[in-house]
Design a protein around this motif. Sequence first.
Motif, PDB file in Angstrom:
ATOM      1  N   ALA A 110      -2.075  -0.328  -6.045  1.00 60.34           N
ATOM      2  CA  ALA A 110      -0.966  -1.214  -5.674  1.00 60.34           C
ATOM      3  C   ALA A 110       0.073  -0.294  -5.016  1.00 60.34           C
ATOM      4  N   GLY A 111       0.540  -0.931  -3.747  1.00 58.54           N
ATOM      5  CA  GLY A 111       1.551  -0.069  -3.375  1.00 58.54           C
ATOM      6  C   GLY A 111       3.090  -0.582  -3.872  1.00 58.54           C
ATOM      7  N   VAL A 112       4.067  -0.214  -3.240  1.00 55.62           N
ATOM      8  CA  VAL A 112       5.324  -0.495  -3.436  1.00 55.62           C
ATOM      9  C   VAL A 112       5.559  -2.226  -3.766  1.00 55.62           C
ATOM     10  N   THR A 113       5.891  -2.633  -4.520  1.00 55.73           N
ATOM     11  CA  THR A 113       6.571  -4.160  -4.459  1.00 55.73           C
ATOM     12  C   THR A 113       7.773  -4.430  -4.873  1.00 55.73           C
ATOM     13  N   GLN A 114       8.439  -5.408  -4.240  1.00 54.68           N
ATOM     14  CA  GLN A 114       9.709  -5.672  -4.573  1.00 54.68           C
ATOM     15  C   GLN A 114       9.661  -7.148  -4.745  1.00 54.68           C
ATOM     16  N   SER A 115      10.845  -7.602  -5.602  1.00 55.38           N
ATOM     17  CA  SER A 115      11.100  -9.192  -5.966  1.00 55.38           C
ATOM     18  C   SER A 115      12.682  -9.211  -6.035  1.00 55.38           C
ATOM     19  N   ASP A 145       7.577  15.179   0.578  1.00 52.79           N
ATOM     20  CA  ASP A 145       6.941  14.052   0.014  1.00 52.79           C
ATOM     21  C   ASP A 145       7.187  12.797   1.037  1.00 52.79           C
ATOM     22  N   THR A 146       6.169  12.152   1.209  1.00 59.88           N
ATOM     23  CA  THR A 146       6.231  11.014   1.938  1.00 59.88           C
ATOM     24  C   THR A 146       6.676   9.757   1.359  1.00 59.88           C
ATOM     25  N   GLN A 147       7.514   9.032   1.983  1.00 63.35           N
ATOM     26  CA  GLN A 147       8.162   7.799   1.270  1.00 63.35           C
ATOM     27  C   GLN A 147       7.507   6.592   1.764  1.00 63.35           C
ATOM     28  N   TYR A 148       6.979   5.702   0.561  1.00 65.84           N
ATOM     29  CA  TYR A 148       6.313   4.649   0.801  1.00 65.84           C
ATOM     30  C   TYR A 148       7.089   3.440   0.645  1.00 65.84           C
ATOM     31  N   PHE A 149       7.179   2.484   1.815  1.00 68.26           N
ATOM     32  CA  PHE A 149       8.114   1.385   1.691  1.00 68.26           C
ATOM     33  C   PHE A 149       7.656   0.035   1.097  1.00 68.26           C
ATOM     34  N   GLY A 150       8.295  -0.768   0.291  1.00 72.52           N
ATOM     35  CA  GLY A 150       7.985  -1.956  -0.057  1.00 72.52           C
ATOM     36  C   GLY A 150       8.320  -2.972   1.149  1.00 72.52           C
ATOM     37  N   ALA A 194       2.427  -4.327  18.664  1.00 71.16           N
ATOM     38  CA  ALA A 194       3.751  -5.040  18.716  1.00 71.16           C
ATOM     39  C   ALA A 194       4.443  -4.914  17.364  1.00 71.16           C
ATOM     40  N   ALA A 195       5.615  -4.403  17.402  1.00 72.54           N
ATOM     41  CA  ALA A 195       6.509  -4.151  16.050  1.00 72.54           C
ATOM     42  C   ALA A 195       7.533  -3.665  16.610  1.00 72.54           C
ATOM     43  N   GLU A 196       8.302  -3.159  15.587  1.00 69.55           N
ATOM     44  CA  GLU A 196       9.641  -2.394  15.717  1.00 69.55           C
ATOM     45  C   GLU A 196       9.377  -0.813  15.122  1.00 69.55           C
ATOM     46  N   TYR A 197       9.943  -0.098  16.008  1.00 68.69           N
ATOM     47  CA  TYR A 197       9.515   1.540  15.759  1.00 68.69           C
ATOM     48  C   TYR A 197      10.959   2.216  15.445  1.00 68.69           C
ATOM     49  N   PHE A 198      10.956   3.052  14.482  1.00 68.94           N
ATOM     50  CA  PHE A 198      12.072   3.689  13.841  1.00 68.94           C
ATOM     51  C   PHE A 198      11.926   5.125  13.887  1.00 68.94           C
ATOM     52  N   TYR A 214       8.507   5.798  11.962  1.00 68.23           N
ATOM     53  CA  TYR A 214       7.952   4.644  11.058  1.00 68.23           C
ATOM     54  C   TYR A 214       7.832   3.542  11.978  1.00 68.23           C
ATOM     55  N   VAL A 215       6.872   2.528  11.609  1.00 75.03           N
ATOM     56  CA  VAL A 215       6.729   1.131  12.259  1.00 75.03           C
ATOM     57  C   VAL A 215       7.114   0.084  11.488  1.00 75.03           C
ATOM     58  N   GLN A 216       7.742  -0.933  11.721  1.00 74.01           N
ATOM     59  CA  GLN A 216       7.839  -2.030  10.782  1.00 74.01           C
ATOM     60  C   GLN A 216       7.428  -3.333  11.567  1.00 74.01           C
ATOM     61  N   SER A 217       6.386  -3.873  10.723  1.00 74.49           N
ATOM     62  CA  SER A 217       6.001  -5.203  11.219  1.00 74.49           C
ATOM     63  C   SER A 217       6.680  -6.420  10.615  1.00 74.49           C
ATOM     64  N   PRO A 218       6.906  -7.551  11.027  1.00 75.89           N
ATOM     65  CA  PRO A 218       7.269  -8.739  10.307  1.00 75.89           C
ATOM     66  C   PRO A 218       6.559  -8.993   8.985  1.00 75.89           C
ATOM     67  N   GLY A 219       7.627  -8.789   7.907  1.00 80.14           N
ATOM     68  CA  GLY A 219       6.976  -9.149   6.676  1.00 80.14           C
ATOM     69  C   GLY A 219       6.611  -8.003   6.101  1.00 80.14           C
ATOM     70  N   GLN A 220       6.409  -7.003   6.677  1.00 81.52           N
ATOM     71  CA  GLN A 220       5.491  -5.809   6.299  1.00 81.52           C
ATOM     72  C   GLN A 220       6.640  -4.519   5.973  1.00 81.52           C
ATOM     73  N   GLY A 221       6.219  -3.808   4.943  1.00 83.89           N
ATOM     74  CA  GLY A 221       7.299  -2.344   4.988  1.00 83.89           C
ATOM     75  C   GLY A 221       7.266  -1.555   5.913  1.00 83.89           C
ATOM     76  N   LEU A 222       8.081  -0.631   5.891  1.00 87.02           N
ATOM     77  CA  LEU A 222       8.079   0.237   7.008  1.00 87.02           C
ATOM     78  C   LEU A 222       6.743   1.324   6.635  1.00 87.02           C
ATOM     79  N   GLN A 223       5.969   1.694   7.634  1.00 86.75           N
ATOM     80  CA  GLN A 223       4.790   2.370   7.485  1.00 86.75           C
ATOM     81  C   GLN A 223       5.168   3.836   8.278  1.00 86.75           C
ATOM     82  N   LEU A 224       4.758   4.778   7.628  1.00 84.79           N
ATOM     83  CA  LEU A 224       4.965   6.287   8.380  1.00 84.79           C
ATOM     84  C   LEU A 224       3.972   6.293   9.270  1.00 84.79           C
ATOM     85  N   LEU A 225       4.143   6.681  10.583  1.00 90.52           N
ATOM     86  CA  LEU A 225       3.241   6.804  11.513  1.00 90.52           C
ATOM     87  C   LEU A 225       2.982   8.412  11.655  1.00 90.52           C
TER      88      LEU A 225
END
Lengths: 115, 114
Positions: free
Chosen positions: A2-7, A102-107, B86-90, B36-47
């Motif tokens: 599981a990745g990072v989860t938020q609620s 360290d790479t940060q993984y986002f929720g 297609a997404a937002e890039y930071f 990083y890339v951010q798609s709607p409803g998704q978390g930020l992902q490291l590119l």
Amino acid sequence: DAGVTQSPTHLIKTRGQQVTLRCSPKSGHDTVSWYQQALGQGPQFIFQYYEEEERQRGNFPDRFSGHQFPNYSSELNVNALLLGDSALYLCASSLRTSGMTDTQYFGPGTRLTVL
Amino acid sequence: AQSVTQPDIHITVSEGASLELRCNYSYGATPYLFWYVQSPGQGLQLLLKYFSGDTLVQGIKGFEAEFKRSQSSFNLRKPSVHWSDAAEYFCAVGAEDSNYQLIWGAGTKLIIKP
């Protein structure tokens, strides 16, 4: 894994209320950071927790507080909500190593709307 | 103080065309740089990320970025975009003397034309 989860995913509050957001880090990670992302802007660092203590803090007032539990999960609390607190709140987890390696993984974030 | 500028709020590119997203930073020493890339409803992902060494960095999804110290830039490139890009890039920067807190640009929204 599981990745990072938020609620919760979305939350609507009124001015003056208090809110608690929750985050579970990626398996194996021990550090949690919180960010605020206002509409049309990049994230802004709120604070970081490691070993159940706040280790770093960005430029946010004391109305923003947090907690980290022994299982590394974390909460973000915001008191006396203002309209300007409306934003996407992001949690990121990482494994505390040396410095920036360290790479940060986002929720996916919690969308807070304050009316 | 550190700062990150992404000059383009929106960029529209045709599918299959090449892409370059600009990022300029202000910092005295060599910072740590991220895209990083951010798609709607998704978390930020490291590119990709740059810490030191080779100034051309390869990332995921076919992206690369080049660190140019003389221009204080870290532009993101892709030779041929797909509709799924297609997404937002930071762009973000961190540094040892600021306890590695990330400073983020405002983002560039990538729109793909069919």
